[in-house]
Design a protein around this motif. Structure first.
Motif, PDB file in Angstrom:
ATOM      1  N   VAL A 160     -16.579  30.833  80.847  1.00 24.34           N
ATOM      2  CA  VAL A 160     -16.665  29.434  80.413  1.00 24.34           C
ATOM      3  C   VAL A 160     -17.616  29.300  79.225  1.00 24.34           C
ATOM      4  O   VAL A 160     -17.428  28.437  78.360  1.00 24.34           O
ATOM      5  CB  VAL A 160     -17.068  28.506  81.583  1.00 24.34           C
ATOM      6  N   ARG A 161     -18.614  30.164  79.135  1.00 22.25           N
ATOM      7  CA  ARG A 161     -19.508  30.142  77.969  1.00 22.25           C
ATOM      8  C   ARG A 161     -18.797  30.667  76.729  1.00 22.25           C
ATOM      9  O   ARG A 161     -19.086  30.229  75.614  1.00 22.25           O
ATOM     10  CB  ARG A 161     -20.773  30.940  78.277  1.00 22.25           C
ATOM     11  N   PHE A 163     -15.697  30.058  76.217  1.00 21.50           N
ATOM     12  CA  PHE A 163     -14.857  28.923  75.835  1.00 21.50           C
ATOM     13  C   PHE A 163     -15.667  27.786  75.202  1.00 21.50           C
ATOM     14  O   PHE A 163     -15.260  27.205  74.196  1.00 21.50           O
ATOM     15  CB  PHE A 163     -14.127  28.365  77.058  1.00 21.50           C
ATOM     16  N   ASP A 164     -16.816  27.455  75.827  1.00 22.18           N
ATOM     17  CA  ASP A 164     -17.493  26.190  75.514  1.00 22.18           C
ATOM     18  C   ASP A 164     -18.922  26.321  75.004  1.00 22.18           C
ATOM     19  O   ASP A 164     -19.600  25.313  74.833  1.00 22.18           O
ATOM     20  CB  ASP A 164     -17.499  25.298  76.762  1.00 22.18           C
ATOM     21  N   ALA A 168     -22.791  26.389  78.554  1.00 21.85           N
ATOM     22  CA  ALA A 168     -21.754  25.862  79.450  1.00 21.85           C
ATOM     23  C   ALA A 168     -21.922  26.412  80.860  1.00 21.85           C
ATOM     24  O   ALA A 168     -22.446  27.510  81.069  1.00 21.85           O
ATOM     25  CB  ALA A 168     -20.376  26.216  78.914  1.00 21.85           C
ATOM     26  N   PRO A 179     -15.487  22.334  84.137  1.00 24.33           N
ATOM     27  CA  PRO A 179     -14.225  22.000  83.472  1.00 24.33           C
ATOM     28  C   PRO A 179     -13.110  22.983  83.848  1.00 24.33           C
ATOM     29  O   PRO A 179     -13.352  23.998  84.481  1.00 24.33           O
ATOM     30  CB  PRO A 179     -14.579  22.131  81.985  1.00 24.33           C
ATOM     31  N   TYR A 180     -11.916  22.660  83.412  1.00 26.75           N
ATOM     32  CA  TYR A 180     -10.712  23.481  83.555  1.00 26.75           C
ATOM     33  C   TYR A 180     -10.218  23.598  84.994  1.00 26.75           C
ATOM     34  O   TYR A 180      -9.402  24.468  85.300  1.00 26.75           O
ATOM     35  CB  TYR A 180     -10.911  24.880  82.934  1.00 26.75           C
ATOM     36  N   ARG A 195      -6.798  28.440  80.375  1.00 31.99           N
ATOM     37  CA  ARG A 195      -8.201  28.679  80.725  1.00 31.99           C
ATOM     38  C   ARG A 195      -8.432  28.505  82.225  1.00 31.99           C
ATOM     39  O   ARG A 195      -9.250  29.218  82.818  1.00 31.99           O
ATOM     40  CB  ARG A 195      -9.105  27.754  79.906  1.00 31.99           C
TER      41      ARG A 195
END
Length: 208
Positions: A160-161, A163-164, A168, A179-180, A195
């Motif tokens: 997730v980091r 991705f964001d 994150a 999220p996701y 994701r």
């Protein structure tokens, strides 16, 4: 001296040539002596697992049931194809249409139920419920890694980091994540769906 040395070596050369010719003749015409080939080495990576699913159908469905079956089939086919394309997760899933279910639900025993509300017969819902069959909100690993309100597993957190951004995190609560997590229809997009699958797979690798 050079000539003498050469003449002394010649008989040995002649004998070697004769021996080679004799060996060739004894081998017989047209016989190829192939070098032995090593046995193929088995691949180290095991075959990927897959998610499969079956819809329980009435033998003589009503118009309502057939309509639901069609929508559920489209949703499940899309969701399962996405999971199998982006992960090595494995699960055998049984899907039922049960009009009394308010929305839809998934169980770690491999059962997914869709209620009569057609707005939930979508790929987004199917992806979300498949995640529950894998262990999201339903497994002991979920309790130990997500019970604090933040997912603590290293692989899903790193993803997730990616991705964001470096700050994150994956929040958890009520058997869901974000999220996701695809908890609502307005969260769905092709990118979010991809994701979602990758995060669920990373959670499984973490010990979900």
């Amino acid at each position: 001296m050079s000539s003498e040395s050469s003449s002394r070596r010649s008989p040995w050369r002649n004998k070697a040539v004769v021996a080679a010719l004799a060996a060739t003749m004894l081998a017989g015409p047209g016989i190829a002596q192939a070098a032995p080939q090593p046995a193929p080495v088995a691949g180290e990576r095991a075959a990927a697992a897959t998610i499969t699913w079956t819809l329980v159908r009435a033998s003589n469905p009503t118009t309502d049931q057939q309509s639901a079956y069609n929508l559920i089939t489209t949703a499940m086919n899309a969701a399962v194809a996405r999971y199998n394309n982006l992960s090595d997760l494995g699960k055998t899933i049984t899907v039922r249409y049960e009009p009394g279910v308010p929305t839809a639900d998934g169980n770690i025993n491999g059962t997914i139920r869709f209620g009569s509300n057609r707005s939930y017969m979508t790929e987004r819902t199917a992806l979300h419920e498949i995640a529950h069959t894998i262990g999201v909100g339903t497994s002991s690993g979920w309790s130990s890694l997500g019970g604090s309100g933040t997912w603590t597993g290293a692989q899903a957190t790193a993803l997730v980091r990616q991705f964001d951004g470096s700050s994150a995190k994956i929040s958890t609560g009520g058997g869901h994540f974000w999220p996701y997590g695809l908890n609502y229809e307005n969260e769905f997009s092709g990118t979010a769906a991809d994701r979602h699958v990758r995060i669920v797979a990373a959670m499984k690798a973490d010990g979900l």
